[in-house]
Design a protein around this motif. Structure first.
Motif, mmCIF file in Angstrom:
data_model
loop_
_atom_site.group_PDB
_atom_site.id
_atom_site.type_symbol
_atom_site.label_atom_id
_atom_site.label_comp_id
_atom_site.label_asym_id
_atom_site.label_seq_id
_atom_site.Cartn_x
_atom_site.Cartn_y
_atom_site.Cartn_z
ATOM 1 N N PRO A 1 0.827 -1.272 -0.055
ATOM 2 C CA PRO A 1 0.312 -0.002 -0.123
ATOM 3 C C PRO A 1 0.762 1.356 -0.066
ATOM 4 C CG PRO A 1 -0.936 -1.700 1.495
ATOM 5 C CD PRO A 1 0.223 -2.193 1.038
ATOM 6 N N GLU A 2 2.075 1.064 0.765
ATOM 7 C CA GLU A 2 2.949 2.143 0.601
ATOM 8 C C GLU A 2 3.507 2.639 -0.684
ATOM 9 O OE1 GLU A 2 7.018 4.099 2.827
ATOM 10 O OE2 GLU A 2 6.009 2.071 3.412
ATOM 11 N N LEU A 3 3.759 1.460 -1.396
ATOM 12 C CA LEU A 3 4.353 1.758 -2.699
ATOM 13 C C LEU A 3 3.213 2.204 -3.674
ATOM 14 C CD1 LEU A 3 6.481 -1.561 -2.989
ATOM 15 C CD2 LEU A 3 7.299 0.983 -2.822
ATOM 16 N N GLU A 4 2.117 1.714 -3.332
ATOM 17 C CA GLU A 4 0.953 2.082 -4.191
ATOM 18 C C GLU A 4 0.362 3.634 -4.005
ATOM 19 O OE1 GLU A 4 -0.929 0.357 -6.854
ATOM 20 O OE2 GLU A 4 1.372 -0.616 -6.799
ATOM 21 N N ASP A 5 0.979 4.204 -2.952
ATOM 22 C CA ASP A 5 0.852 5.736 -2.673
ATOM 23 C C ASP A 5 -0.631 5.895 -1.969
ATOM 24 O OD1 ASP A 5 3.263 6.818 -3.599
ATOM 25 O OD2 ASP A 5 2.371 6.929 -5.562
ATOM 26 N N TRP A 6 -0.951 4.710 -1.102
ATOM 27 C CA TRP A 6 -2.292 4.764 -0.285
ATOM 28 C C TRP A 6 -1.802 5.914 0.559
ATOM 29 C CZ3 TRP A 6 -5.014 -0.291 1.449
ATOM 30 C CH2 TRP A 6 -5.457 -1.157 0.065
ATOM 31 N N PRO A 7 -2.964 6.846 1.093
ATOM 32 C CA PRO A 7 -2.992 7.928 2.330
ATOM 33 C C PRO A 7 -2.577 7.111 3.530
ATOM 34 C CG PRO A 7 -4.700 8.137 0.707
ATOM 35 C CD PRO A 7 -4.311 6.820 0.294
ATOM 36 N N ALA A 8 -1.848 7.707 4.332
ATOM 37 C CA ALA A 8 -1.419 7.018 5.444
ATOM 38 C C ALA A 8 -2.622 6.467 6.436
ATOM 39 C CB ALA A 8 -0.331 8.181 6.409
ATOM 40 N N GLU A 9 -3.508 7.244 6.374
ATOM 41 C CA GLU A 9 -4.992 6.742 7.232
ATOM 42 C C GLU A 9 -5.210 5.370 7.020
ATOM 43 O OE1 GLU A 9 -8.941 8.483 8.894
ATOM 44 O OE2 GLU A 9 -7.835 9.811 7.591
ATOM 45 N N ARG A 10 -5.474 5.456 5.479
ATOM 46 C CA ARG A 10 -5.828 4.312 4.799
ATOM 47 C C ARG A 10 -5.038 3.162 4.969
ATOM 48 N NH1 ARG A 10 -6.849 3.096 -1.387
ATOM 49 N NH2 ARG A 10 -7.741 1.065 -1.363
ATOM 50 N N ARG A 11 -3.647 3.274 4.949
ATOM 51 C CA ARG A 11 -2.870 2.394 5.104
ATOM 52 C C ARG A 11 -2.767 1.915 6.440
ATOM 53 N NH1 ARG A 11 1.181 5.395 3.057
ATOM 54 N NH2 ARG A 11 2.351 5.619 5.204
ATOM 55 N N ASN A 12 -2.904 2.679 7.293
ATOM 56 C CA ASN A 12 -2.586 2.387 8.801
ATOM 57 C C ASN A 12 -3.921 1.352 8.973
ATOM 58 O OD1 ASN A 12 -0.249 3.484 9.077
ATOM 59 N ND2 ASN A 12 -1.156 5.294 9.826
ATOM 60 N N ALA A 13 -5.187 1.897 8.584
ATOM 61 C CA ALA A 13 -6.216 1.201 8.949
ATOM 62 C C ALA A 13 -6.239 -0.242 8.318
ATOM 63 C CB ALA A 13 -7.521 1.896 8.327
ATOM 64 N N ARG A 14 -5.680 -0.403 7.094
ATOM 65 C CA ARG A 14 -5.589 -1.746 6.407
ATOM 66 C C ARG A 14 -4.532 -2.640 7.388
ATOM 67 N NH1 ARG A 14 -8.104 -5.654 3.721
ATOM 68 N NH2 ARG A 14 -6.837 -6.684 2.002
ATOM 69 N N THR A 15 -3.595 -2.121 7.721
ATOM 70 C CA THR A 15 -2.575 -2.737 8.498
ATOM 71 C C THR A 15 -3.341 -3.449 9.774
ATOM 72 O OG1 THR A 15 -0.743 -1.506 7.584
ATOM 73 C CG2 THR A 15 -0.460 -2.710 9.705
ATOM 74 N N VAL A 16 -4.046 -2.302 10.519
ATOM 75 C CA VAL A 16 -4.577 -2.898 11.778
ATOM 76 C C VAL A 16 -5.542 -3.875 11.469
ATOM 77 C CG1 VAL A 16 -6.261 -2.117 13.539
ATOM 78 C CG2 VAL A 16 -4.312 -0.756 12.838
ATOM 79 N N GLU A 17 -6.224 -3.858 10.377
ATOM 80 C CA GLU A 17 -7.340 -4.947 9.977
ATOM 81 C C GLU A 17 -6.691 -6.320 9.711
ATOM 82 O OE1 GLU A 17 -10.565 -5.619 6.294
ATOM 83 O OE2 GLU A 17 -9.300 -4.008 6.371
ATOM 84 N N LEU A 18 -5.758 -6.323 9.088
ATOM 85 C CA LEU A 18 -5.135 -7.534 8.504
ATOM 86 C C LEU A 18 -4.408 -8.229 9.611
ATOM 87 C CD1 LEU A 18 -4.005 -6.574 4.923
ATOM 88 C CD2 LEU A 18 -5.576 -8.365 5.706
ATOM 89 N N LEU A 19 -3.817 -7.489 10.566
ATOM 90 C CA LEU A 19 -3.083 -7.914 11.680
ATOM 91 C C LEU A 19 -4.091 -8.546 12.657
ATOM 92 C CD1 LEU A 19 -0.042 -5.667 12.457
ATOM 93 C CD2 LEU A 19 -0.015 -8.042 11.443
ATOM 94 N N ASN A 20 -5.169 -7.871 12.763
ATOM 95 C CA ASN A 20 -6.099 -8.515 13.634
ATOM 96 C C ASN A 20 -6.726 -9.881 13.042
ATOM 97 O OD1 ASN A 20 -6.048 -6.571 15.644
ATOM 98 N ND2 ASN A 20 -7.483 -5.506 14.580
ATOM 99 N N LEU A 21 -6.725 -9.824 11.834
ATOM 100 C CA LEU A 21 -7.580 -10.923 11.168
ATOM 101 C C LEU A 21 -6.478 -12.283 11.199
ATOM 102 C CD1 LEU A 21 -9.630 -11.863 8.963
ATOM 103 C CD2 LEU A 21 -8.048 -11.040 6.930
ATOM 104 N N VAL A 22 -5.269 -12.049 11.173
ATOM 105 C CA VAL A 22 -4.245 -13.147 11.241
ATOM 106 C C VAL A 22 -4.056 -13.169 12.745
ATOM 107 C CG1 VAL A 22 -3.440 -12.839 8.983
ATOM 108 C CG2 VAL A 22 -2.348 -11.851 10.943
ATOM 109 N N GLY A 23 -4.680 -12.831 13.675
ATOM 110 C CA GLY A 23 -4.550 -13.122 15.158
ATOM 111 C C GLY A 23 -3.335 -12.601 15.870
ATOM 112 N N LEU A 24 -2.594 -11.464 15.230
ATOM 113 C CA LEU A 24 -1.641 -10.582 15.806
ATOM 114 C C LEU A 24 -2.257 -9.008 15.899
ATOM 115 C CD1 LEU A 24 1.172 -12.032 13.551
ATOM 116 C CD2 LEU A 24 0.605 -12.711 15.817
ATOM 117 N N PRO A 25 -2.783 -8.756 16.917
ATOM 118 C CA PRO A 25 -3.604 -7.480 17.205
ATOM 119 C C PRO A 25 -2.401 -6.459 17.076
ATOM 120 C CG PRO A 25 -4.257 -9.066 18.978
ATOM 121 C CD PRO A 25 -3.039 -9.866 18.135
#
Length: 244
Positions: free
Chosen positions: A99-123
């Motif tokens: 997402p960083e390489l794709e120039d996602w805004p920081a807020e969207r990138r951070n939200a996606r990171t939180v979402e996925l870490l929670n999804l794989v069981g690593l809050p």
């Protein structure tokens, strides 16, 4: 994804020969075979890390040779043993790489990171600031899966991702994979030399022997195959059954 008479040669050696195989949306195609059978070569042909010496490999209906190489690779998740993480980056930054390489805004990138870490069981509030060296092998593999999913790629490639894990952790990661597949509906190609893993995870199995596809079908059909290479792998299951 589709292979049409895809062949790959390295010098005078043919690594993969005339592969004809389609990967259906939403399925997990497991490429099974011994070391040197061409499994990883087939995987790398999908995301353009390798280009066919002859024939064609299609992704989303386009030949890989017609794609921009960078965009092709960013549109496909790729998971290897130990996750292939950058050791000096935090877990959160590793996950947010594409997402960083794709120039996602920081807020969207951070939200996606939180979402996925929670999804794989690593809050994220517990693991996001850690470095890979502070994680167990299974946890690093979970981060690798999260990173592969980060940009929303619906095609995922797995190159023996659980091979270095202990049996208990490996089983847990297989269960995690099945859960993510059901939850996200991803299309995946999964490379392994472990027939038990292939039977557990694959909706279809493609068996490679010295660069040639010798079987393609469901796990149930694989059990009934009379091909000598299939029977060699199936003996492992029979020995497991007798041992238990």
């Amino acid at each position: 994804m589709e292979f049409r008479q895809a062949t790959f040669r390295f010098g005078e050696r043919t690594i993969l020969s005339g592969l004809d195989l389609a990967v259906r949306p939403g399925e997990t195609l497991v490429l099974l075979g011994r070391s040197g059978s061409g499994k990883t070569t087939a995987l790398r042909l999908i995301n353009g890390m390798l280009l066919p010496s002859a024939g064609t490999v299609l992704v989303q209906g386009r030949a890989t040779t017609d794609w921009d190489a960078v965009q092709l690779r960013r549109s496909i998740g790729y998971v290897i043993q130990e996750g292939g993480l950058f050791p000096h980056w935090t877990v959160a930054r590793n996950v947010g790489l594409v997402p960083e390489l794709e120039d996602w805004p920081a807020e969207r990138r951070n939200a996606r990171t939180v979402e996925l870490l929670n999804l794989v069981g690593l809050p994220a509030n517990e693991y996001g600031t850690r470095l890979p060296k502070e994680l167990s092998g299974g946890q690093r593999q979970r981060v690798g899966v999260a990173r592969a999913l980060a940009a929303g790629a619906l095609i995922q490639l797995f190159d023996e991702p659980f091979g270095a894990l202990d049996p208990v952790t490996r089983l847990g990661m297989q269960e995690e994979f099945l859960h993510l597949r059901q939850t996200l509906g991803i299309t995946s190609v999964f490379v392994t030399h472990d027939v038990r893993e292939a039977m557990r995870l694959g909706t279809r199995i493609g068996l490679l022997d010295r660069g040639t596809l010798v079987f393609a079908g469901t796990p149930a059909e694989f059990r009934g195959s009379a091909h000598p290479e299939a029977r060699a792998f199936l003996r492992v299951l029979e020995e497991d059954s007798h041992a238990s």
